[in-house]
Structure formats: C-alpha cells, structure tokens
Design an enzyme around this catalytic site. Sequence first.
Site, PDB file in Angstrom:
ATOM      1  NE  ARG A  13      10.068   4.998   2.310  1.00  0.00           N
ATOM      2  CZ  ARG A  13      10.371   4.230   1.262  1.00  0.00           C
ATOM      3  NH1 ARG A  13       9.418   3.539   0.662  1.00  0.00           N
ATOM      4  NH2 ARG A  13      11.601   4.153   0.813  1.00  0.00           N
ATOM      5  CG  HIS A  50      17.132  -4.496   5.802  1.00  0.00           C
ATOM      6  ND1 HIS A  50      16.171  -3.507   5.825  1.00  0.00           N
ATOM      7  CD2 HIS A  50      16.758  -5.355   4.819  1.00  0.00           C
ATOM      8  CE1 HIS A  50      15.261  -3.755   4.885  1.00  0.00           C
ATOM      9  NE2 HIS A  50      15.599  -4.870   4.265  1.00  0.00           N
ATOM     10  CE1 TYR A  79      17.228  -1.146   3.311  1.00  0.00           C
ATOM     11  CE2 TYR A  79      17.666  -3.150   2.061  1.00  0.00           C
ATOM     12  CZ  TYR A  79      16.853  -2.064   2.341  1.00  0.00           C
ATOM     13  OH  TYR A  79      15.672  -1.900   1.655  1.00  0.00           O
ATOM     14  CB  CYS A  96      13.988  -9.414   4.006  1.00  0.00           C
ATOM     15  SG  CYS A  96      14.614  -7.886   3.253  1.00  0.00           S
ATOM     16  CG  ASP A  97      12.438  -7.842  -1.551  1.00  0.00           C
ATOM     17  OD1 ASP A  97      12.284  -7.271  -0.467  1.00  0.00           O
ATOM     18  OD2 ASP A  97      12.492  -7.224  -2.624  1.00  0.00           O
ATOM     19  CG  ASN A 127      10.554  -3.571   5.271  1.00  0.00           C
ATOM     20  OD1 ASN A 127      11.317  -4.449   5.645  1.00  0.00           O
ATOM     21  ND2 ASN A 127      10.511  -3.153   4.010  1.00  0.00           N
ATOM     22  NE  ARG A 167      14.203   4.699  -3.569  1.00  0.00           N
ATOM     23  CZ  ARG A 167      14.701   4.666  -4.793  1.00  0.00           C
ATOM     24  NH1 ARG A 167      15.358   5.713  -5.263  1.00  0.00           N
ATOM     25  NH2 ARG A 167      14.554   3.611  -5.558  1.00  0.00           N
TER      26      ARG A 167
END
Length: 442
Positions: free
Chosen positions: A93, A200, A265, A170-171, A148, A285
């Site tokens: 990531r 998103h 998003y 998706c939350d 994801n 992040r």
Amino acid sequence: MNGYKIVICGGGSTYTAGIVKDLIDQKDELGIRELWLYDIDKERQDTVAVVVKAVIDDLAPEIPLHVTVDPKEAFTDANFVMAQMRVGGLKMRIQDEQISLRHGVVGQETCGAGGMAYGMRTIFPMCELVDFCEEYACKDYWIVNYSNPAAIVAKAMHKLRPNARILDICDMPVEIEARMAEILGCELSDIEVDYFGLNHFGWFTNVRCKGVDVTDKLKEHVRKFGYISEASLNDALVKDPDWAHTFKNAATISTLFQDYLPNTYYQYYLLPDACVEYMDINNTRGMQVVNGREKRIFDASAALKRGEKVDLTQFYVGVHGRFIVDVVKSLAHDLRHRQLVIVPNNGAIENLSDDATVEIPAYITDRGAEPVRVGKIPRFYKGLIEQQDACEGLVVEAVIEGSYQKALEAFTLNRTIPSARVAKEVLDDMIEANKGYWPELK
C-alpha cells in the site's frame, strides 16, 4: 448443527478485533457456532489473534475461536466468509502511494493508480477464495466481500466467477451516513438514503431521517462544513487533519455540483490537484496506519502476552463492523435490511450498460441482494460513471489477458492521471514494484 460457522478471511487485519466485537454484540440474533480466522500471513494473524482471543474471553468466552492458515480447515462447512484480504499488505500500500506521488498523481489505496495496482494484485487471490468456498464450504455459503478496491474486485468476480455466492459491500457510504446522523442529531438507524454510482464514486440523491426528507438541510450544512457537525469541526482538525481535509473537500464539491451529495472519495477524482498538494510522500496514509492502528494492536498483543491488562475498547470504533455484521445477519435470516451494495447494473440505472458494476440500495435477503431501481441519471453523472466503469473494466481485462495495452488504457482513462505520458510512466513503475503479484503484462 446449530448456529453458523463464520470465517474472517484476512484474520491478521487491524480491523479484525473490532469486527469480532460487533459479531459478539449480535451473537444471539445471528447464531454463531464457531469463529475462525484465516490468513496466509501466520505471524501477523497469530499476533492479532491474541487480541481477538482477549475480546472473546472478555465478552463471550463460550464462542470457540480457531486460527489457521490451512484453507481446508478454515472453509470446511463454513456458512459465512467475511473477506477483508489486503494482498501485499501495508508495505505494498505504501509503495503504491509513494510511486503515485513521485509522478505527481494521487497516492491513495483504492483510487487512482494505487487503487488499480491494488486491484490487479487482488483479482486472482479472490478467485482462489471463491474456489476454496466452492470446494469446502456449505452449499449455501455466502462470501461478504469488503476487500478493496471493491469496485474492481466485484467487476472481476462477476466476470470470472459469475455463479459465486458473493455479496460485495463497502462501509464508506455508511460512515458518511453516520456523519449525517451526527449532523442531524439522530441515530444512524433513523437514516435512509437514495444513492447511485460506482464504489467510491457515488452520489446521495435523497436523505430521509425518520421518514422525513432532510436532503436540502444536509446540503446546506455540507456546503459550509462538509460531513461533520459544526460542534465537532475543531476537534476533527486536531485529532485527524486528514479527515478534516476530506470534509473540507466534500464542502467544495457540494458547492460546485449542487444536485446531489458526494461520496467523500470523489475528492480524488474531482479535486486531484488539491489532494496531491496536500499529500505527503514521507507520511502517506499507509504509513500513518503502520504507525497508528497497526502499532496499537501489535503493542496490545505484546502486552497481553506479558499478562498485562489492555484497554480493548480502543479497537471498538466506527460503524465498519456493525454494517458488515448487519449484512451477514440479513443474509442469514432473510431480514430484507436495506443497504448500499455493489451489484451488476442489469437495468437498475436505466441509461447505464447492464454490465456496469454499480453501488445502489438493495434489500438483503437469504438469496442475496434485491436491487432498488434508480431510473435515469443526468448526463454529467452518467459521463463520469461510464468513464470510471470503463477504466475499471480495462483493469480487469488487463489482468485476465495479461495485456499491457489494456493496463495502459485503464491508467490513461483514470481521472486522477493527467495524460497518457504520465499514465505510462506510472504504469511502468507499478509493473516493476508488483513483480510476483501481477501477471506478466505483454
């Protein structure tokens, strides 16, 4: 056998302890026979499992916990598989984020170049998970997938495993709904929304609180403060400046485009220049997660191993787990709860292609999702969605076909990347970084 065998795939996630707590909160309504953690990273999962075991011992010691890296053990007779895999872990990531930012484009885990890279890593491992469930799980198993990037993963599964019993969720919309409830001074359960888009990449068209339309009231607030109550704004600026920045961008988007309320998003697609300017390549992040949430759970695990007391409530935050558990419960008991889920369009949005992978309201039954029809959407929103859906479709085709050309087309189509030249430069660096994760692209 009474009750359900529930498996959390990606048991080493920093979110696992919180999800287990939410499962326990509804254990009687849900009916849990046994709980399993499954991950391919044994060391990480064993570390997190110490905290998970402490949660269970504290709240529901009667629930058996099993931890394994053996797929046959994990999935045999499983009823529900909660999938939260992160292929490549936080290390990849961070690499995705930094490669993107080095080229001056959005460095984010699910949007832009990073999201496409992550999606290309995840497609075949998700196919493998489906195949494990087909081989070992109960015939009426359900995979509730929130791995994801959900949009790309869902589109790939609709193409590669069309008969799989999988529901993609998706939350993030629910997190925004929770902020709406805070703004309105009501409970999350009081909120009902109409929504359309991709994961998103969607818009709230109407919001009701206890059946009363509050859309215009929310629009007025969001244009001033974003998705945060006025009372909480200063606190957010101190505690999490990244989220405060996100709320500010939601206000900007809502002012520019006043028809609907945006998913947060959208900042990465409609305000990519502002996002890149704000982002710090030396403190992405992903790095913040490593130094924050991950460190806290690893430290807690070490403390528990030493016999020390740990405040487990620090891991019981957000609506993430409650949403996931509610979906599982509705699937288990045919409750027809209304949720936002990711499904093939199939005419729900009339003027989009049937094979678009859309995020819309649906009623969750024991047979899966029954989507709510949205009707036609305006040209601007249709154009945005068609471009992004084409981008995500090309990502899937690039992986399946091993096609460099289609990967380049996908990167070029993405709104976060300004030109084909930059798209090629980012893609070439991503190929080098993802050796061993991506198929060879020719």
